[in-house]
Motif scaffolding. Structure first.
Motif, mmCIF file in Angstrom:
data_model
loop_
_atom_site.group_PDB
_atom_site.id
_atom_site.type_symbol
_atom_site.label_atom_id
_atom_site.label_comp_id
_atom_site.label_asym_id
_atom_site.label_seq_id
_atom_site.Cartn_x
_atom_site.Cartn_y
_atom_site.Cartn_z
ATOM 1 N N SER A 1 -61.919 -46.400 22.563
ATOM 2 C CA SER A 1 -61.687 -46.241 24.000
ATOM 3 C C SER A 1 -60.608 -47.195 24.500
ATOM 4 O O SER A 1 -60.054 -47.002 25.580
ATOM 5 N N HIS A 2 -60.305 -48.223 23.714
ATOM 6 C CA HIS A 2 -59.299 -49.206 24.112
ATOM 7 C C HIS A 2 -57.944 -48.960 23.459
ATOM 8 O O HIS A 2 -56.902 -49.163 24.087
ATOM 9 N N SER A 3 -57.947 -48.528 22.200
ATOM 10 C CA SER A 3 -56.679 -48.402 21.485
ATOM 11 C C SER A 3 -56.797 -47.413 20.332
ATOM 12 O O SER A 3 -57.876 -47.231 19.757
ATOM 13 N N SER A 4 -55.661 -46.798 19.996
ATOM 14 C CA SER A 4 -55.624 -45.939 18.805
ATOM 15 C C SER A 4 -55.694 -46.791 17.540
ATOM 16 O O SER A 4 -56.033 -46.300 16.462
ATOM 17 N N GLU A 5 -55.373 -48.068 17.669
ATOM 18 C CA GLU A 5 -55.528 -49.020 16.560
ATOM 19 C C GLU A 5 -56.928 -49.616 16.667
ATOM 20 O O GLU A 5 -57.120 -50.704 17.202
ATOM 21 N N ASN A 6 -57.910 -48.876 16.163
ATOM 22 C CA ASN A 6 -59.305 -49.260 16.368
ATOM 23 C C ASN A 6 -60.041 -49.425 15.046
ATOM 24 O O ASN A 6 -59.442 -49.371 13.973
ATOM 25 N N TYR A 7 -61.362 -49.592 15.143
ATOM 26 C CA TYR A 7 -62.152 -49.953 13.958
ATOM 27 C C TYR A 7 -62.653 -48.777 13.117
ATOM 28 O O TYR A 7 -63.361 -48.976 12.124
ATOM 29 N N GLU A 8 -62.302 -47.546 13.454
ATOM 30 C CA GLU A 8 -62.961 -46.410 12.814
ATOM 31 C C GLU A 8 -62.718 -46.333 11.304
ATOM 32 O O GLU A 8 -63.628 -46.016 10.541
ATOM 33 N N ARG A 9 -61.507 -46.602 10.851
ATOM 34 C CA ARG A 9 -61.240 -46.574 9.407
ATOM 35 C C ARG A 9 -61.975 -47.714 8.695
ATOM 36 O O ARG A 9 -62.506 -47.539 7.593
ATOM 37 N N LEU A 10 -62.019 -48.874 9.330
ATOM 38 C CA LEU A 10 -62.756 -50.000 8.753
ATOM 39 C C LEU A 10 -64.254 -49.709 8.721
ATOM 40 O O LEU A 10 -64.954 -50.110 7.785
ATOM 41 N N GLU A 11 -64.738 -49.010 9.733
ATOM 42 C CA GLU A 11 -66.157 -48.616 9.769
ATOM 43 C C GLU A 11 -66.491 -47.709 8.590
ATOM 44 O O GLU A 11 -67.530 -47.874 7.933
ATOM 45 N N PHE A 12 -65.616 -46.746 8.320
ATOM 46 C CA PHE A 12 -65.790 -45.834 7.182
ATOM 47 C C PHE A 12 -65.903 -46.620 5.874
ATOM 48 O O PHE A 12 -66.789 -46.379 5.049
#
Length: 230
Positions: free
Chosen positions: A36-47
Motif C-alpha cells: 500500500s506504500h510502495s511497489s518496492e515492497n516485501y511481497e517477494r521477500l515474504e514468498f
C-alpha cells in the motif's frame, strides 16, 4: 512511491531484537514496506521467507520430536506457522511499530494479523538474503523457541475436529460435514464408520471407532493431514 529507508535508530532497535546485524540496510526497509506504500515492497521477500521458515522448522521438529510420524510433524509445523502464531511473534518483537504502510492501511494495518504475519515472513526472507542460511536458522530458532518448548503433542492431537475447522477457516474454506456410513457388530460392542466431507476441495476421508466421536476424530485427523500436504 519509492522505498523509504527506516531511521538508524529503528534499524539498531530491530537488530537488537533479532540479534542480527544487517549488511544491507535497504533490505530491512523493504521487508517492512507494505504494498500500500510502495511497489518496492516485501511481497517477494515474504514468498522466500515462507519457504525458509518451513525448512528451518521442519528440521527443528524432525530433530526434537524423533518419535512422531510425518503427518503429525506436519500438523505441529502448521500450528507454528498459522497466521495467528506468526502475528503473535511479530507483536512480541514489536514489528508492528516499524511497518511502513500506505495511508489507507495506517489506521488499522498494524493491528491486522495478515499484515503482521506476512511482514515476519518477509523479515525472515531478508535475513536469509543478507546473511545466509545459518544466520536465519539461528534467528528463527530463537524467535520460535518458546512456542516450540510449549508444544505438548498429546494435547495438540487430542481434538482433530477443532484443528481441521481452524485450518479451513484460515483458508476461507467451507467447514466439513460428518456422516455416519454404517455400524458393525453387536449392540453392546458396535463399531462406527464415519465419513468427513469437504465438498469445495473434493476431500473425503473415513474414520472408524467404538463410538461416533472417536470415528469423527479419526476421519478429521486424516482429512487434516491431507489438507496440510496439499
Amino acid at each position: 512511491m519509492r522505498l523509504v529507508l527506516i531511521s538508524k535508530k529503528e534499524h539498531r532497535w530491530l537488530e537488537e531484537k533479532l540479534q542480527y546485524i544487517f549488511n544491507d540496510p535497504q533490505i530491512l526497509s523493504r521487508a517492512l514496506t507494505h504494498r500500500s506504500h510502495s511497489s518496492e515492497n516485501y511481497e517477494r521477500l515474504e514468498f522466500l521467507g515462507d519457504a525458509v521458515l518451513d525448512m528451518v522448522l521442519s528440521e527443528t521438529l524432525y530433530n526434537q520430536f524423533s518419535e512422531l510420524e510425518e503427518g503429525r510433524l506436519s500438523r505441529i509445523r502448521a500450528h507454528l506457522v498459522n497466521q495467528k502464531a506468526l502475528a503473535l511473534i511479530a507483536r512480541d518483537i514489536e514489528l508492528d511499530k516499524h511497518l511502513i504502510l500506505g495511508k489507507g492501511e495506517r489506521s488499522t494495518g498494524k493491528n491486522r494479523d495478515s499484515i503482521l504475519s506476512d511482514s515476519l515472513e518477509a523479515l525472515i526472507g531478508s535475513v536469509y538474503i543478507d546473511g545466509g542460511f545459518e544466520k536465519v536458522r539461528a534467528m528463527i530458532q530463537k524467535l520460535f523457541n518458546e512456542m516450540i518448548l510449549d508444544i505438548n503433542p498429546d494435547d495438540l492431537f487430542k481434538d482433530s475436529k477443532s484443528a481441521l475447522q481452524e485450518a479451513l477457516q484460515e483458508n476461507n474454506i467451507e467447514l466439513p460435514r460428518y456422516n455416519l456410513i454404517k455400524t458393525h457388530g453387536e449392540q453392546h460392542e458396535q463399531i462406527f464408520e464415519v465419513e468427513c466431507i469437504i465438498s469445495s476441495i473434493n476431500l473425503m476421508t473415513n474414520g472408524i471407532g467404538k463410538n461416533l466421536k472417536t470415528a469423527e476424530q479419526q476421519a478429521a485427523e486424516k482429512a487434516l493431514e491431507i489438507f496440510i500436504k496439499e
